[in-house]
Structure formats: C-alpha cells, structure tokens
Design a protein around this motif. Sequence first.
Motif, PDB file in Angstrom:
ATOM      1  N   SER A 100      42.448  38.311  47.569  1.00 10.57           N
ATOM      2  CA  SER A 100      42.872  39.597  48.118  1.00 10.57           C
ATOM      3  C   SER A 100      44.077  40.204  47.382  1.00 10.57           C
ATOM      4  N   ARG A 101      44.521  39.574  46.280  1.00 10.36           N
ATOM      5  CA  ARG A 101      45.619  40.185  45.499  1.00 10.36           C
ATOM      6  C   ARG A 101      45.122  41.435  44.779  1.00 10.36           C
ATOM      7  N   GLY A 102      43.882  41.392  44.284  1.00  7.70           N
ATOM      8  CA  GLY A 102      43.332  42.563  43.604  1.00  7.70           C
ATOM      9  C   GLY A 102      43.977  42.846  42.260  1.00  7.70           C
ATOM     10  N   CYS A 103      44.081  41.816  41.414  1.00 12.13           N
ATOM     11  CA  CYS A 103      44.712  42.007  40.095  1.00 12.13           C
ATOM     12  C   CYS A 103      43.876  42.940  39.217  1.00 12.13           C
ATOM     13  N   VAL A 133      50.986  45.270  41.252  1.00 10.49           N
ATOM     14  CA  VAL A 133      50.202  44.135  41.756  1.00 10.49           C
ATOM     15  C   VAL A 133      50.449  42.857  40.950  1.00 10.49           C
ATOM     16  N   PRO A 241      37.997  40.092  48.179  1.00  8.71           N
ATOM     17  CA  PRO A 241      38.896  41.140  47.670  1.00  8.71           C
ATOM     18  C   PRO A 241      39.289  42.203  48.689  1.00  8.71           C
ATOM     19  N   ASN A 242      38.582  42.274  49.836  1.00  6.54           N
ATOM     20  CA  ASN A 242      38.840  43.451  50.688  1.00  6.54           C
ATOM     21  C   ASN A 242      39.009  43.101  52.162  1.00  6.54           C
ATOM     22  N   ASN A 326      44.152  45.782  48.811  1.00  6.61           N
ATOM     23  CA  ASN A 326      44.649  44.433  48.538  1.00  6.61           C
ATOM     24  C   ASN A 326      45.507  43.929  49.697  1.00  6.61           C
TER      25      ASN A 326
END
Length: 387
Positions: A100-103, A133, A241-242, A326
């Motif tokens: 879930s960081r969403g790099c 991020v 991721p979401n 994120n």
Amino acid sequence: EKRGKRVDIGKNLIHDQERCVLCRRCVRFLRDITQTQELGVFERGNHTEVNIYEGRPVNNHYSGNLAQLCPVGAITDRDFRFKTRNWFLESGDSICPFCSRGCAITIDYHKGFARFPVAKRVYRINARKNSKVNSFWICDVGRYGYEYINLERQKTLSGPDKNRDYSWEEILSDYSKRLNRQRFSNRTANITIICNSWMTNEELFLVRKIFQGDLPNSRIQLLDPPDEKGDNFLLTPERVPNRRGAVELGFETNPLDMETLKEETDLLIVFGTYLLEHSNRSELEAVLGSVEQSILFTPYPHELNELFDMVLPAALIPESEGSLTNVDGLVQPFEKVLEPPGESRAVWRILRDLGKSLNIHFPYYKGLDSVETIRTELGKEISFFRK
Ligand code: SF4
Ligand code: SF4
C-alpha cells in the motif's frame, strides 16, 4: 594488477570491479539509506576497491537499488544482466502494486521482434522519483515481483457452452438481464460480489454505484490477503495497493463465510484470483454448485476456473488506467503501459458497460467515457477524493 570481474556481492547483484570508478554512491546508499553498511572501500592507491565485508553479502530488502544507482554499470542486476539489450526495451511509468506504499516505478518491456519470439514481455522494474512517496528507491519485492505480468494469461471469454465463442456484448447483455430479474423479484440481497484492494478507486466506485445504488442491498465482500510483516522504511504490511482507497469508499475486509455464501447467494460475481488460490476444490464446488450462476473476472487460467459458469479475462494494473490511494491517503493516477492480451479488458470498462446494459441509469454510465470522468464523479460523491 587486474581488478575483480563478476564478483558475487549479494543474491541480486554482481560487481565488476574493473568498471568501478570509486564514486562511493553504493557505499553511501548502504550507509545512509538502508543503514546496513555491507559495502566498504578497501586497500589504497591503485589497489583501492569497493567490496563486501567478508561473509556479509548485500542481501537487504533494498539491494536492487544499487544496480540502478551505480553510474557506470559496475554493479549489475543478476536478474537483468545480459538477458536483453537496453535499446530493445520501451519504458512506461506506473505504480508498484505489491503493497500500500504505492511507489513510483518504470516498467521496461519488450515490444517484440517482427520475426522472432522474445523470451518475455517485461524485463525490468526500476524506481522512479516521487518525493512524496518513495524518493528514488523501491524495495526488492516491487523490483523483482514483475513475473506476474509475464505469466500465462486467460485470453478468451468462456461460457457454459465450452464449444463456442462468446463476445463481451453477449455476456454483459445476458448478465444484466439476470441482475435485473433479481431486482424485479426483490432478491438483490442474494447477489454477492467479491472484490479486492487490487482494484482501483474508479473500479471500486463503479462496484459501489452498481451494487449498492442500482441493485441495492447486494452483498459486497472485500477479500484481501492477510497482512504480512512490513519494514520500517517503505514496505507496508498491507500487500495490496488500494486498501486505503477501498476503506475511503466504505468497503471493509471481512473473512469470507462460505456457508452464508452457499445458502444465501443466487448470483456470485468474483473479481481476482484470491478466492481460487485459497479454497480447495470440494469447498468451492459446494458453493458454486448451490448458486444459480457464477461469474469470474480473472487475468489468469487456473484449474478451478472451470467450476465457474463464466470466466472473463481481466486486465492487470499495468494494462489499465485509473488511480490508487496509498497508505498515507495520496490518490495517485496511473496510465496504461501495456496492451491487455487477447480479449482481456480493463475492469473499469467492464463495470461501466455492465452499468449501461442494466439500463437503470443508462445516460449516467454512457457519460463515463474515461477513468478521468469516473474520478470526477467519485470526487463529487466522496469528499476524500475531491481534488
Ligand atoms: S556506485 Fe558503482 S562506480 Fe560508484 S563506487 Fe559503487 S560500484 Fe563503483
Ligand atoms: S515498498 Fe511496496 S510499493 Fe514500494 S516497491 Fe516495495 S512493494 Fe512496491
């Protein structure tokens, strides 16, 4: 004296010391960013070299960044080196879907040759700068996890009659009739939708619109993998991721109750592969045998796909467009990088077309001609997503 060639400095890295210009970027990365300090500068004068301390290879979770930051290619990636030529590759910007960081990442893919097959579609993931991020870095889970894009894919629509072809239009029209029959007989509570936090904000918004608005009381279940261990840098425990986007849209993760599913479901709609990967055949057979109709949207073939009445090919995140929220609540739009294979479609398109075929709010769904329009509608309804 010749310096070392192909020195093994870690599970992901090879060091050609003869190319090294002793800039010490790699040493500073391991000192300042990961704080693991596996590399040092040894000897003096002409004999100076960068190397690992004896018995301490570079095996930390961020090791792949060294191959990307070395300015002269002295440190190379074991996974990528000599597999293809850089100039055969194209690059597209995307977001890592593994936590879930969403790099921010770039996906390096091969467009193929006219006359020769290529070994695979995607060859490399690199970090892309995003100061909000991930700065310049990504972890090795995101860097080396890309084979999910290269796996064999579900490319065609499969329906009850295995000997004939189906089209999207035919399946959506047939399914919307079934959904409408549930609506007219006041049995929308017996529709179950299993979705997940790999789906984008726009896709989950459409699930909400259709199955809470147009077909009220349908049961929506968010089915995600359990959390794992994160680290204190980028990697989070939520390996989807979401999750934050799903939560802001009002979805909750609950354990799946197979008994209720079996007893109270007429129509079952499943997005993704998690249910299949975590059920055994007899358990799933019992559930699917008791529902009137089951439909699966999946990117992959699986031995249990055959238990569903319909299996429809869905695009992966890099083959679609949308936005992901994120862990810190940052809504990040992303664009399509790769073409979906065969007849696969982006899930937002499938849901938008299903909304149209239901014919309950046809003009509304007809107006949703892009993810941007859906995002604008999402912002109008939920202030969190308003820019
Ligand atoms: S980053 Fe590359 S060139 Fe610079 S010291 Fe490390 S190995 Fe040598
Ligand atoms: S920290 Fe998470 S989002 Fe970033 S690269 Fe690793 S797995 Fe992907």
